[in-house]
Design an enzyme around this catalytic site. Structure first.
Site: not given
Lengths: 245, 245, 245, 245
Positions: C103, C173, C82, C101
């Site tokens: 979760h 996500h 990603e 980024h």
């Protein structure tokens, strides 16, 4: 005392110390709460730490109390205000060998919501039976008490509420859990907290299927054979944290 | 055994030990729960610790069991009552190489609320597929059992409930999760717990958008290539805690 | 490179390493998630670890990527699938110097409940502005994707969703958070998680008073002067845990 | 200063340092929040750390402030923007010897839901009295402030909201808790957080029975005699974590 007797008592004191440390390490007690054990030689007496944080208790801090909750040695250190929880339960429950009193955090909410019972939601909590009774101190001390079991009268009332159960909730206060060994009492105190957490989560998902009374009994019988497995783990975990040294 | 064979088995045993420690450190198991691996040389046998707390398992504690869940060496230590979870799943799921049984705390609530399914809420939980099936032991053992999978009959019924899924919930008890490697089974056990926690939180915010079945499948395929990344982290974290030494 | 340039790059790499460790220690990332920093000398390039668990990243693991998300050195180690999250945000947001980024667990539930927005509930979360936008990957990749931002097309769509915000949620996500320094991005990633936890709790108590947009802006301005206070604490806490050594 | 005076001040400073570490270790403060103590020799002055994370405060970081919240030594390090919380409470509450300001996570939700009061749910939280008042900064600073108590005017308004209570919530921000010793203030700050957590859980189970005002008063009187028990435990726990060394 003979050497054997002395070793029996020392060994009981060590279990009381370990139980204190485990209960802290598992989040059942914080600075407050206490655990006692029926005296192994004088069955109407019991062993309980002086007034202090459970995590810091050492063998030298464990005192002997008589059937009325008085320390046997006069002029000793300060003792827990609520020692009558212990003395009065030992008095009417000859099967009980250990008593844990705590404010464990998932249990308190069940003590203050009269419409919702703490019930056995999984096999580890079968000892809760049909549901844990709740002791409302206002019924005995009026609506202006400090909520503590600070005399034998209130201790006896709490013991009555407990009845033949393994655990009794105390409104706005916490709970008291008993066992026929100190390891069983600690096991139940931990899983009362675990079960309360699970039930609170489950109730938000929808109507809950609890254990039947037969399942509660059968799981209790099985779990009674597995207690040392948890105890040995918890003891190692508590010693790794080394709060009492 | 040849040196190669012996090394293959030793290596499998080490993975079983590591899996035990990781599952404890990640909060999937406490004093209870177990993880097994299909025997790398004798595929109808499996490797599983003796009856003890997972966090404390060492290589010497890992035993070989036959296809019926009996320990291969007679007269050995006590074994898990629920070893039939493992034997019966290995019997009907040749693709399964490892099995994790736990009471992981966010999952139990989903096992007792029949109207709410545990579903894949995010890409890490795609392996849950459409939803995790729930095994109701009352359908097979009546309403007075101790909820344990204590014989091959119940093990077979649980394996039937699991079907081709990656995870099956067990009412009032916990869950069982499988994988085609031990690392995948551990990965799924951890993320079943994580997903249950996320779903419970999401449901309180409003109606939830779950993964479609196609998304569940696609995320599973991707995640299968990333398992070692988590495993290496979890192993280091577990070793830092050093419960088993 | 001159000595100065080389020191500038080394110093940036050290911040990237520290950011990785802090994000793990604060519970924003687990085995997954990543943080990048715009290259201090070549502003259309960026620094990002190779594909691995953030807690274990060392300076040798931080690679340089070009404007299209390709690693500058060919034949290197595996890289994050990603990385296009980073490249495409840097492309259209020249003000952004760092991208996180994750979760992070309290945020995911807000990504899957379309009727509920993540909003600034307290002064630490003012950077959320009116509310965090939500990126629905189905609008760009259909309903059978693996939810990952695995190409520049999806990266550009995510960057569009982010717009001028500090954070964008990603359905099923996680989230992506940006800052004009790496410390600000980390600060915001931590307090996005904290704020989500607070909002979920507050919503169960009753209708919530959120920050006005003016309050959100004023608190952001103030907090921007206080970021190092948190960073130094978090760095010490992460080093105490010593996962990466 | 005489030796006695000097020792009195040193001893107070050590308590301020310990309080900082305990508040972090118990999860009341994170990188933000602060605790002060009325100066033991000059009662209209107070002791408060310079602007930094509480966990990292050492004795050298504790400064003396005058009655208007100005540091006594000119040209010193940066100081907390919100020192006026402390100065204005000391001004109108001569009984107050210590003040804790925090964003402790279970309390913030109660600050933003106007229909729900934080009330004493168990005996450890009796000091909350009937209910904790809530300070809405918009009533004094308009709807575009940064929510901070950044001048004496706002500090005085907050002190007015606090009135004779032990704790005041601050909308979208946190809370401020006072005590007649620093140990009592810390004790109350910890149990304000604990109580908020319990109340939030209890409210999801059904209508809650809170302490009566008489019970609140009686439990407060009792708990005031037990504060050192918790303090000694918390101090040991904080030192085990050793964040400040």
């Amino acid at each position: 005392m003979s050497d054997n007797t002395s070793e029996t008592v020392s060994s009981a004191i060590r279990e009381v110390v370990d139980a204190n440390h485990i209960l802290f390490d598992q989040g059942v007690v914080d600075g407050f709460g206490h655990v006692s054990m029926r005296h192994p030689i004088k069955p109407n007496h019991f062993l309980l730490a002086r007034s202090m944080a459970p995590a810091l208790v050492t063998e030298a801090d464990v005192l002997e109390f008589d059937a009325d909750g008085a320390p046997v040695e006069a002029g000793g250190p300060a003792v827990y205000l609520e020692r009558f929880i212990h003395s009065e339960i030992y008095r009417i429950r000859p099967d009980v060998v250990a008593v844990v009193h705590s404010h464990s955090p998932a249990v308190v909410p069940f003590s203050v919501v009269s419409g919702t019972k703490l019930r056995p939601i999984c096999h580890m909590c079968g000892f809760l039976g049909a549901a844990a009774p709740v002791f409302e101190i206002r019924d005995f001390a009026g609506s202006g008490s400090d909520l503590l079991i600070r005399d034998a009268h209130l201790g006896a009332a709490l013991a009555q509420s407990l009845g033949q159960s393994a655990a009794v909730l105390m409104r706005g206060h916490g709970s008291t859990v008993v066992g026929n060994t100190i390891r069983q009492a600690v096991f139940r105190a931990v899983y009362t907290e675990v079960g309360a957490r699970l039930q609170s989560e489950a109730m938000r998902l929808g109507p809950v299927t609890y254990l039947t009374e037969e399942e509660a009994e059968a799981t209790t019988t099985t779990n009674n054979t597995q207690i040392d497995r948890a105890w040995l783990l918890w003891l190692k975990a508590a010693r790794n944290r080394a709060m009492a040294t």
